[in-house]
Scaffold this motif. Structure first.
Motif, PDB file in Angstrom:
ATOM      1  N   THR A  25       2.475  10.477  52.498  1.00 28.07           N
ATOM      2  CA  THR A  25       1.646  11.560  53.027  1.00 28.07           C
ATOM      3  C   THR A  25       1.668  12.752  52.065  1.00 28.07           C
ATOM      4  O   THR A  25       2.655  13.004  51.372  1.00 28.07           O
ATOM      5  CB  THR A  25       2.146  12.000  54.407  1.00 28.07           C
ATOM      6  N   ILE A  26       0.580  13.475  52.032  1.00 25.05           N
ATOM      7  CA  ILE A  26       0.450  14.625  51.138  1.00 25.05           C
ATOM      8  C   ILE A  26       1.068  15.851  51.820  1.00 25.05           C
ATOM      9  O   ILE A  26       0.653  16.247  52.910  1.00 25.05           O
ATOM     10  CB  ILE A  26      -1.021  14.892  50.790  1.00 25.05           C
ATOM     11  N   LYS A  27       2.052  16.439  51.154  1.00 25.18           N
ATOM     12  CA  LYS A  27       2.688  17.635  51.691  1.00 25.18           C
ATOM     13  C   LYS A  27       1.954  18.908  51.265  1.00 25.18           C
ATOM     14  O   LYS A  27       1.799  19.838  52.058  1.00 25.18           O
ATOM     15  CB  LYS A  27       4.145  17.702  51.217  1.00 25.18           C
ATOM     16  N   ARG A  28       1.514  18.932  49.991  1.00 22.50           N
ATOM     17  CA  ARG A  28       0.826  20.131  49.494  1.00 22.50           C
ATOM     18  C   ARG A  28       0.023  19.764  48.259  1.00 22.50           C
ATOM     19  O   ARG A  28       0.406  18.889  47.486  1.00 22.50           O
ATOM     20  CB  ARG A  28       1.831  21.233  49.166  1.00 22.50           C
ATOM     21  N   LEU A  29      -1.103  20.457  48.085  1.00 22.33           N
ATOM     22  CA  LEU A  29      -1.952  20.282  46.922  1.00 22.33           C
ATOM     23  C   LEU A  29      -2.081  21.594  46.179  1.00 22.33           C
ATOM     24  O   LEU A  29      -2.245  22.651  46.801  1.00 22.33           O
ATOM     25  CB  LEU A  29      -3.349  19.781  47.324  1.00 22.33           C
ATOM     26  N   SER A  30      -2.006  21.504  44.849  1.00 16.34           N
ATOM     27  CA  SER A  30      -2.203  22.675  43.986  1.00 16.34           C
ATOM     28  C   SER A  30      -3.284  22.316  42.976  1.00 16.34           C
ATOM     29  O   SER A  30      -3.156  21.324  42.244  1.00 16.34           O
ATOM     30  CB  SER A  30      -0.908  23.053  43.269  1.00 16.34           C
ATOM     31  N   VAL A  31      -4.350  23.122  42.933  1.00 16.35           N
ATOM     32  CA  VAL A  31      -5.502  22.848  42.082  1.00 16.35           C
ATOM     33  C   VAL A  31      -5.742  24.038  41.165  1.00 16.35           C
ATOM     34  O   VAL A  31      -5.775  25.184  41.634  1.00 16.35           O
ATOM     35  CB  VAL A  31      -6.770  22.553  42.914  1.00 16.35           C
ATOM     36  N   ALA A  32      -5.851  23.759  39.866  1.00 16.28           N
ATOM     37  CA  ALA A  32      -6.174  24.789  38.869  1.00 16.28           C
ATOM     38  C   ALA A  32      -7.496  24.416  38.212  1.00 16.28           C
ATOM     39  O   ALA A  32      -7.663  23.290  37.741  1.00 16.28           O
ATOM     40  CB  ALA A  32      -5.072  24.895  37.834  1.00 16.28           C
ATOM     41  N   VAL A  33      -8.424  25.383  38.181  1.00 16.90           N
ATOM     42  CA  VAL A  33      -9.764  25.148  37.656  1.00 16.90           C
ATOM     43  C   VAL A  33     -10.078  26.230  36.632  1.00 16.90           C
ATOM     44  O   VAL A  33      -9.850  27.421  36.894  1.00 16.90           O
ATOM     45  CB  VAL A  33     -10.828  25.146  38.775  1.00 16.90           C
ATOM     46  N   ALA A  34     -10.568  25.812  35.470  1.00 14.95           N
ATOM     47  CA  ALA A  34     -11.043  26.733  34.436  1.00 14.95           C
ATOM     48  C   ALA A  34     -12.529  26.483  34.237  1.00 14.95           C
ATOM     49  O   ALA A  34     -12.946  25.356  33.944  1.00 14.95           O
ATOM     50  CB  ALA A  34     -10.286  26.531  33.135  1.00 14.95           C
ATOM     51  N   VAL A  35     -13.333  27.526  34.411  1.00 11.56           N
ATOM     52  CA  VAL A  35     -14.789  27.427  34.324  1.00 11.56           C
ATOM     53  C   VAL A  35     -15.272  28.284  33.166  1.00 11.56           C
ATOM     54  O   VAL A  35     -14.844  29.439  33.017  1.00 11.56           O
ATOM     55  CB  VAL A  35     -15.462  27.880  35.637  1.00 11.56           C
ATOM     56  N   ASP A  36     -16.112  27.688  32.343  1.00  9.61           N
ATOM     57  CA  ASP A  36     -16.685  28.429  31.220  1.00  9.61           C
ATOM     58  C   ASP A  36     -17.714  29.424  31.740  1.00  9.61           C
ATOM     59  O   ASP A  36     -18.356  29.213  32.777  1.00  9.61           O
ATOM     60  CB  ASP A  36     -17.331  27.462  30.233  1.00  9.61           C
ATOM     61  N   GLY A  37     -17.879  30.526  30.980  1.00 14.17           N
ATOM     62  CA  GLY A  37     -18.811  31.570  31.399  1.00 14.17           C
ATOM     63  C   GLY A  37     -20.170  31.439  30.748  1.00 14.17           C
ATOM     64  O   GLY A  37     -20.525  30.402  30.184  1.00 14.17           O
ATOM     65  N   LYS A  38     -20.929  32.483  30.805  1.00 11.38           N
ATOM     66  CA  LYS A  38     -22.254  32.539  30.195  1.00 11.38           C
ATOM     67  C   LYS A  38     -22.175  33.292  28.882  1.00 11.38           C
ATOM     68  O   LYS A  38     -21.252  34.068  28.646  1.00 11.38           O
ATOM     69  CB  LYS A  38     -23.247  33.199  31.150  1.00 11.38           C
ATOM     70  N   TYR A  39     -23.174  33.079  28.035  1.00 11.08           N
ATOM     71  CA  TYR A  39     -23.171  33.692  26.705  1.00 11.08           C
ATOM     72  C   TYR A  39     -24.514  34.363  26.452  1.00 11.08           C
ATOM     73  O   TYR A  39     -25.560  33.857  26.873  1.00 11.08           O
ATOM     74  CB  TYR A  39     -22.898  32.632  25.626  1.00 11.08           C
ATOM     75  N   GLU A  40     -24.436  35.462  25.756  1.00 11.29           N
ATOM     76  CA  GLU A  40     -25.638  36.190  25.344  1.00 11.29           C
ATOM     77  C   GLU A  40     -25.694  36.238  23.826  1.00 11.29           C
ATOM     78  O   GLU A  40     -24.663  36.412  23.163  1.00 11.29           O
ATOM     79  CB  GLU A  40     -25.635  37.618  25.905  1.00 11.29           C
TER      80      GLU A  40
END
Length: 534
Positions: free
Chosen positions: A353-368
């Motif tokens: 059984t799953i006791k705890r979940l830890s999620v890390a997400v890195a999202v790229d931004g926009k460029y001008e």
């Protein structure tokens, strides 16, 4: 003398007329040009080798090399487990080796019984059966892609008349893996199941699997307590990988492919818990049994008196002799048994059984795109808004099944990816037909180009040089011939002109024509004449 002989004689005469320095220079450039063109032709037309078999046993490799050496087929050995042959002969060689049972011909299976062995004892037949069974199992196990070699050892006890004395068979498997490969728990369990299903009376508990280094891959005890311990890490990685692909797939549809990186860490509870509980509800009752007893009595005396243990009940006689008045008595007794509501539960929590979940997400931004002082264009990172990041965070929570009661954690960051600085690779397009044709005939085309280059830059200049030297040695004449000795005229500078009977007027015209055609050679001859007179 043929044309080739005349050309050879002319080349010898011209080469002999050169000075020593010119001879050395000519030989150096001639050898360099011939060597360069020979190297290019050799590299372009050398035999290309292709891999015939990879990761084969040493015995099979020895048998294959002996067969190729016998058939006079060239080959290259790559290490101790690979062999290559010319590309144009690879399929022919494979068919030839397959007809001889290679590779894999060194392992004997049930073909041991194809030959009739007259006079073989029962003991020999049993040994051959065990060898054949081991060989067949070895062949099957070797079909697994990660396995290079394997050996199967079986212990088959003799059958006993008494069940109590019957011993159980056992098996051991030694596997040698290919470099950089490993067996999964499912593959190891598959090997164990293969042996237990192929050998009569063999149980998985009596099977051991080890690797070539001596490490134990499978050894199951009688108990089942450690059944899940071998796959805990794989189970956890499967859960993390499934959640990561699920979250990243949803994010990439929103922000774009390659614009998000997701990592998931799962805390798994591998404890097996068994809970038994009983609960009672006092507010909910039910009558289980009810009992009522009613007693009634009437008479002059309803109350017994005296001692019942005495031999002579005097008091009873006194009561009987006294005057009595009629009396009545009654008694009622009621017993009610109630049953209280009872609930009994037996709960078994399986591990995983799953006791705890830890999620890390890195999202790229926009460029001008902004112009620089040098006139170029530079991309400047622009972060995403808080509302957009909040929506992305909600998407991640929905995809992972966020549960606050488990203390799940989600961290999403908006940062600039380094991969944006790399040039984007264009997708490879299908090559046109003319390019595929050039590739198939590239050797012929390259050989033709080399021949043309060799003709125009080596043979043709050499022929021109040979023609000019020949004209310098001979002056054309209609009725006679003007000759001078080549060795002394060019090497030492002295010339002797031998004339035959010529008319002065035709000879003069010939000299003038020769001077017009090759003034440099005529001037050189005149300078040598002047030098000779001085």
């Amino acid at each position: 003398m043929g044309a080739l002989g005349k050309l050879t004689s002319q080349i010898k005469n011209v080469f002999g007329a050169l000075s020593t320095g010119k001879k050395i220079t000519f030989l150096f450039f001639f050898c360099a040009v011939i060597g360069g063109f020979s190297t290019i032709i050799f590299l372009n037309n050398r035999t290309e080798y292709r891999l015939l078999y990879n990761y084969i046993s040493v015995d099979d490799l020895q048998a294959i090399t002996a067969k190729l050496h016998k058939e006079k087929i060239p080959y290259h050995l790559e290490g101790t487990h690979s062999i290559s042959v010319p590309e144009d002969k690879i399929y022919q060689v494979r068919i030839m080796l397959a007809s001889d049972g290679l590779p894999g011909g060194s392992i004997s299976g049930f073909e041991l019984f194809d030959k009739n062995q007259m006079g073989a004892t029962d003991f020999v037949q049993k040994i051959n059966y065990q060898r054949a069974l081991q060989g067949e199992l070895t062949r099957t196990i070797n079909e697994i892609p990660q396995i290079l070699e394997s050996r199967v050892h079986l212990v088959l006890p003799e059958e006993s008349l008494f069940v109590e004395d019957q011993k159980k068979p056992s098996a051991a498997v030694v596997v040698k893996l290919k470099p950089g490969n490993k067996l999964s728990s499912k593959q190891i369990q598959g090997i164990v199941n293969l042996l237990s299903s192929s050998v009569k009376g063999l149980r998985p508990n009596n099977v051991s699997v080890i690797d070539a280094a001596g490490g134990t891959l499978y050894h199951k005890n009688e108990g089942n307590n450690d059944l899940f311990s071998d796959t805990q890490l794989e189970y956890r990685e499967n859960i993390e990988d499934a959640l990561r692909r699920k979250i990243q797939g949803m994010l990439e549809k929103v922000v774009g492919v390659g614009q998000a990186v997701v990592q998931v860490s799962a805390d798994i509870d591998f404890k097996e818990v068994q809970v038994t509980e009983e609960s009672y509800d006092p507010d909910t009752t039910a009558v289980r049994s009810e009992q009522k007893v009613i007693e009634q009595a009437s008479g002059t005396s309803i109350r017994p008196r005296g001692n019942p243990d005495s031999v002579l009940n005097l008091q009873a006689k006194l009561n009987a002799s006294s005057k009595s008045s009629p009396k009545r008595a009654s008694r009622q007794r009621e017993t009610v048994n109630y049953e209280i509501n009872k609930v009994a539960k037996s709960i078994i929590e399986r591990p995983g059984t799953i006791k705890r979940l830890s999620v890390a997400v890195a999202v790229d931004g926009k460029y001008e795109e902004k112009s620089t002082k040098s006139g170029g264009i530079q991309k400047v990172f622009v972060g995403r808004s808080k509302e957009e990041m909040k929506r992305l965070s909600e998407i991640v929570k929905k995809a992972m099944g966020f549960d606050p009661d488990r203390n799940d954690q989600v961290e999403i960051s908006n940062i600039s990816f380094a991969m944006n600085e790399l040039p984007q690779l264009k997708q490879a397009k299908e090559k046109p037909a003319w390019m595929r044709m050039l590739q198939s005939y590239q050797k012929v085309i390259i050989n033709g180009v080399i021949f043309l280059l060799f003709f125009f830059f080596v043979i043709r200049p050499f022929l021109k040089q040979l023609s000019s030297l020949k004209q310098a040695r001979q002056l054309p004449s209609s009725g006679g011939e003007l000759e001078y000795e080549t060795e002394q005229a060019i090497g030492e500078g002295a010339k002797r002109i031998t004339t035959r009977e010529y008319h002065e007027a035709p000879l003069k015209e010939q000299v003038i024509n020769t001077a017009k055609q090759d003034p440099e050679r005529v001037s050189e001859i005149i300078r040598k004449w002047v030098h000779e007179e001085n």
